[in-house]
Design an enzyme around this catalytic site. Sequence first.
Site, PDB file in Angstrom:
ATOM      1  N   ASP A  37       0.847  -1.191   0.000  1.00  0.00           N
ATOM      2  CA  ASP A  37       0.000   0.000   0.000  1.00  0.00           C
ATOM      3  C   ASP A  37       0.885   1.244   0.000  1.00  0.00           C
ATOM      4  OD1 ASP A  37      -3.228   0.497   1.075  1.00  0.00           O
ATOM      5  OD2 ASP A  37      -1.834   2.184   1.002  1.00  0.00           O
ATOM      6  N   THR A 127     -15.713  -2.569  -9.973  1.00  0.00           N
ATOM      7  CA  THR A 127     -16.811  -1.898  -9.264  1.00  0.00           C
ATOM      8  C   THR A 127     -18.050  -1.833 -10.151  1.00  0.00           C
ATOM      9  OG1 THR A 127     -17.546   0.307  -8.543  1.00  0.00           O
ATOM     10  CG2 THR A 127     -15.677   0.259  -9.996  1.00  0.00           C
ATOM     11  N   ASP A 128     -19.214  -1.710  -9.526  1.00  0.00           N
ATOM     12  CA  ASP A 128     -20.444  -1.564 -10.333  1.00  0.00           C
ATOM     13  C   ASP A 128     -20.503  -0.197 -11.015  1.00  0.00           C
ATOM     14  OD1 ASP A 128     -21.060   0.093  -8.179  1.00  0.00           O
ATOM     15  OD2 ASP A 128     -23.032  -0.787  -7.798  1.00  0.00           O
ATOM     16  N   GLU A 129     -19.601   0.727 -10.615  1.00  0.00           N
ATOM     17  CA  GLU A 129     -19.546   2.037 -11.279  1.00  0.00           C
ATOM     18  C   GLU A 129     -19.256   1.892 -12.770  1.00  0.00           C
ATOM     19  OE1 GLU A 129     -19.565   5.338 -10.130  1.00  0.00           O
ATOM     20  OE2 GLU A 129     -19.837   5.002  -7.988  1.00  0.00           O
ATOM     21  N   TYR A 156     -13.341   8.316 -12.493  1.00  0.00           N
ATOM     22  CA  TYR A 156     -13.078   7.160 -11.619  1.00  0.00           C
ATOM     23  C   TYR A 156     -13.617   5.885 -12.264  1.00  0.00           C
ATOM     24  CZ  TYR A 156     -14.128   3.709  -7.982  1.00  0.00           C
ATOM     25  OH  TYR A 156     -14.255   2.534  -7.269  1.00  0.00           O
ATOM     26  N   LYS A 160     -11.523   2.618 -13.776  1.00  0.00           N
ATOM     27  CA  LYS A 160     -11.763   1.252 -13.268  1.00  0.00           C
ATOM     28  C   LYS A 160     -12.220   0.334 -14.410  1.00  0.00           C
ATOM     29  CE  LYS A 160     -11.729  -0.184  -9.605  1.00  0.00           C
ATOM     30  NZ  LYS A 160     -10.658  -0.830  -8.790  1.00  0.00           N
ATOM     31  N   TYR A 213     -26.851  15.520  -1.950  1.00  0.00           N
ATOM     32  CA  TYR A 213     -26.771  15.998  -3.336  1.00  0.00           C
ATOM     33  C   TYR A 213     -28.158  16.087  -3.983  1.00  0.00           C
ATOM     34  CZ  TYR A 213     -21.668  15.440  -3.850  1.00  0.00           C
ATOM     35  OH  TYR A 213     -20.308  15.570  -3.759  1.00  0.00           O
TER      36      TYR A 213
HETATM   37  N1  LIG Z   1     -15.914   1.508  -1.513  1.00  0.00           N
HETATM   38  C1  LIG Z   1     -16.812   0.912  -2.292  1.00  0.00           C
HETATM   39  O1  LIG Z   1     -18.019   1.030  -2.068  1.00  0.00           O
HETATM   40  C2  LIG Z   1     -16.355   0.053  -3.455  1.00  0.00           C
HETATM   41  C3  LIG Z   1     -17.309  -0.678  -4.171  1.00  0.00           C
HETATM   42  C4  LIG Z   1     -16.883  -1.523  -5.203  1.00  0.00           C
HETATM   43  C5  LIG Z   1     -15.547  -1.615  -5.516  1.00  0.00           C
HETATM   44  N2  LIG Z   1     -14.635  -0.880  -4.815  1.00  0.00           N
HETATM   45  C6  LIG Z   1     -13.204  -1.031  -5.169  1.00  0.00           C
HETATM   46  O2  LIG Z   1     -12.584  -1.632  -4.047  1.00  0.00           O
HETATM   47  C7  LIG Z   1     -11.229  -1.195  -3.934  1.00  0.00           C
HETATM   48  C8  LIG Z   1     -10.992  -0.644  -2.547  1.00  0.00           C
HETATM   49  O3  LIG Z   1     -11.891   0.448  -2.311  1.00  0.00           O
HETATM   50  P1  LIG Z   1     -11.857   1.227  -0.907  1.00  0.00           P
HETATM   51  O4  LIG Z   1     -13.171   1.867  -0.750  1.00  0.00           O
HETATM   52  O5  LIG Z   1     -11.335   0.347   0.151  1.00  0.00           O
HETATM   53  O6  LIG Z   1     -10.769   2.351  -1.248  1.00  0.00           O
HETATM   54  P2  LIG Z   1      -9.908   3.269  -0.285  1.00  0.00           P
HETATM   55  O7  LIG Z   1      -9.778   4.567  -1.009  1.00  0.00           O
HETATM   56  O8  LIG Z   1     -10.418   3.252   1.106  1.00  0.00           O
HETATM   57  O9  LIG Z   1      -8.474   2.532  -0.260  1.00  0.00           O
HETATM   58  C9  LIG Z   1      -7.610   2.516  -1.352  1.00  0.00           C
HETATM   59  C10 LIG Z   1      -6.251   2.062  -0.848  1.00  0.00           C
HETATM   60  O10 LIG Z   1      -5.351   1.977  -1.966  1.00  0.00           O
HETATM   61  C11 LIG Z   1      -4.112   2.585  -1.606  1.00  0.00           C
HETATM   62  N3  LIG Z   1      -3.487   3.097  -2.842  1.00  0.00           N
HETATM   63  C12 LIG Z   1      -3.912   4.115  -3.629  1.00  0.00           C
HETATM   64  N4  LIG Z   1      -3.062   4.304  -4.665  1.00  0.00           N
HETATM   65  C13 LIG Z   1      -2.096   3.365  -4.538  1.00  0.00           C
HETATM   66  C14 LIG Z   1      -0.946   3.018  -5.291  1.00  0.00           C
HETATM   67  N5  LIG Z   1      -0.617   3.715  -6.405  1.00  0.00           N
HETATM   68  N6  LIG Z   1      -0.174   1.994  -4.886  1.00  0.00           N
HETATM   69  C15 LIG Z   1      -0.479   1.291  -3.752  1.00  0.00           C
HETATM   70  N7  LIG Z   1      -1.565   1.574  -2.977  1.00  0.00           N
HETATM   71  C16 LIG Z   1      -2.350   2.600  -3.377  1.00  0.00           C
HETATM   72  C17 LIG Z   1      -4.487   3.686  -0.638  1.00  0.00           C
HETATM   73  O11 LIG Z   1      -3.381   4.086   0.170  1.00  0.00           O
HETATM   74  C18 LIG Z   1      -5.601   3.023   0.153  1.00  0.00           C
HETATM   75  O12 LIG Z   1      -5.086   2.307   1.253  1.00  0.00           O
HETATM   76  C19 LIG Z   1     -11.030  -0.168  -5.049  1.00  0.00           C
HETATM   77  O13 LIG Z   1     -10.394  -0.796  -6.128  1.00  0.00           O
HETATM   78  C20 LIG Z   1     -12.443   0.248  -5.422  1.00  0.00           C
HETATM   79  O14 LIG Z   1     -12.525   0.652  -6.770  1.00  0.00           O
HETATM   80  C21 LIG Z   1     -15.001  -0.041  -3.804  1.00  0.00           C
END
Ligand SMILES: NC(=O)c1ccc[n+]([C@@H]2O[C@H](COP(=O)([O-])OP(=O)(O)OC[C@H]3O[C@@H](n4cnc5c(N)ncnc54)[C@H](O)[C@@H]3O)[C@@H](O)[C@H]2O)c1
Length: 346
Positions: A37, A127-129, A156, A160, A213
């Site tokens: 990370d 992601t569903d996005e 974003y 993805k 929003y």
């Molecule tokens: N949060 C949601 O509702 C959701 C839903 C579906 C999918 N996702 C996907 O799940 C994954 C995690 O989402 P989240 O909400 O935990 O995100 P988050 O933003 O909380 O965490 C992202 C993590 O990635 C690390 N990071 C960012 N850039 C980096 C890099 N270049 N190298 C190494 N580490 C890096 C950050 O330090 C952080 O710890 C993402 O890929 C997101 O697209 C999220």
Amino acid sequence: MTQTKTALVTGGAGFIGSNFVHSFLAASPDYQVVVLDKLTYAGNERNLDPVRDDPRFRFIQGDICDRATVDRAMEGCQWVLNFAAETHVDRSIVDPGSFVRTDVEGTYTLLEAARAQGVERFIQISTDEVYGNAEAPDGTSRPSLETDALKPLSPYAASKAGADRLAFSYWATYGLPVVVTRCSNNYGPYQYPEKQLPLFIVNALHDRPLPVYGQGTNTRDWIHVLDHCSALETILTAPGELVHGEVYNIGSNDERSILENARAILDILDKPGELIRFVPDRLGHVRRHAVDATKLRERLGWQPQHRFETGLAETVEWYRTHSDWVDYVLQRQDSFLSNALALAEK
Ligand SMILES: NC(=O)c1ccc[n+]([C@@H]2O[C@H](COP(=O)([O-])OP(=O)(O)OC[C@H]3O[C@@H](n4cnc5c(N)ncnc54)[C@H](O)[C@@H]3O)[C@@H](O)[C@H]2O)c1
């Protein structure tokens, strides 16, 4: 005889990644984890405190775009789960470049390393996005299917979608054992409070306005983060012929509007409805995100365990009783977060 399996979890200091690390290490004494990370604004080493002293856990601070670091982190790992990403839609509207870099180039770097090392399974957390609005090809609103066209609406979502299809291409072209997952909106502990539910919770706890929003009618399909994690564990351990080269939606069929969420949080905390403030709508705001997860349920037998009402109440309670975690995050002087928290006061 059981074999030790080591998973490389990128982005493991973030919201979903850290929850995954906790539940994965608890699932079997034969599992080990390497977290890679970068610790961006969204990464928080404290999210990994519950496993820090576990000898099966290793942490490497580094960037998924850096091939040498990725090679070192992936060495000896059979499984890769790529959670690392820039993840906030609002930030992607202001700074799309960082999303293209991490989400697309970072995924490319991981795929190349995985190909060179010959890993047993690579899960790309999409992601569903990527679907844009949840709708049938004729425009009728309905939950997204894995076979639907990808119509991402924000930088974003588009970055993805690029990573999602790039990962699939490594299966189609090189036979890399890739699985792509597309989950709906997650909620639960350790989520950075720029996102809707923790932002509402933190503001409500401090008697500050909740910024909603537009008219608050846009809906999302909500899943507890631990149900997302259990779905990933199911996919990680399923027979290859059921998952390699496949896309799986993950969702628990629980749709709510922004306004319903704001009201529910105020009710849980016994705060007045006057704290709700309507603010100008987000650019390119998706009206409805929802996924049909029938394929995952029927093929792999996965079922969500958390209901939204109780899960939300537990999440509110987690933020209320972890004020040290919230204070630590708020003290980091992240101007984007400060603006988001104060959005309704402008
Ligand atoms: N949060 C949601 O509702 C959701 C839903 C579906 C999918 N996702 C996907 O799940 C994954 C995690 O989402 P989240 O909400 O935990 O995100 P988050 O933003 O909380 O965490 C992202 C993590 O990635 C690390 N990071 C960012 N850039 C980096 C890099 N270049 N190298 C190494 N580490 C890096 C950050 O330090 C952080 O710890 C993402 O890929 C997101 O697209 C999220």
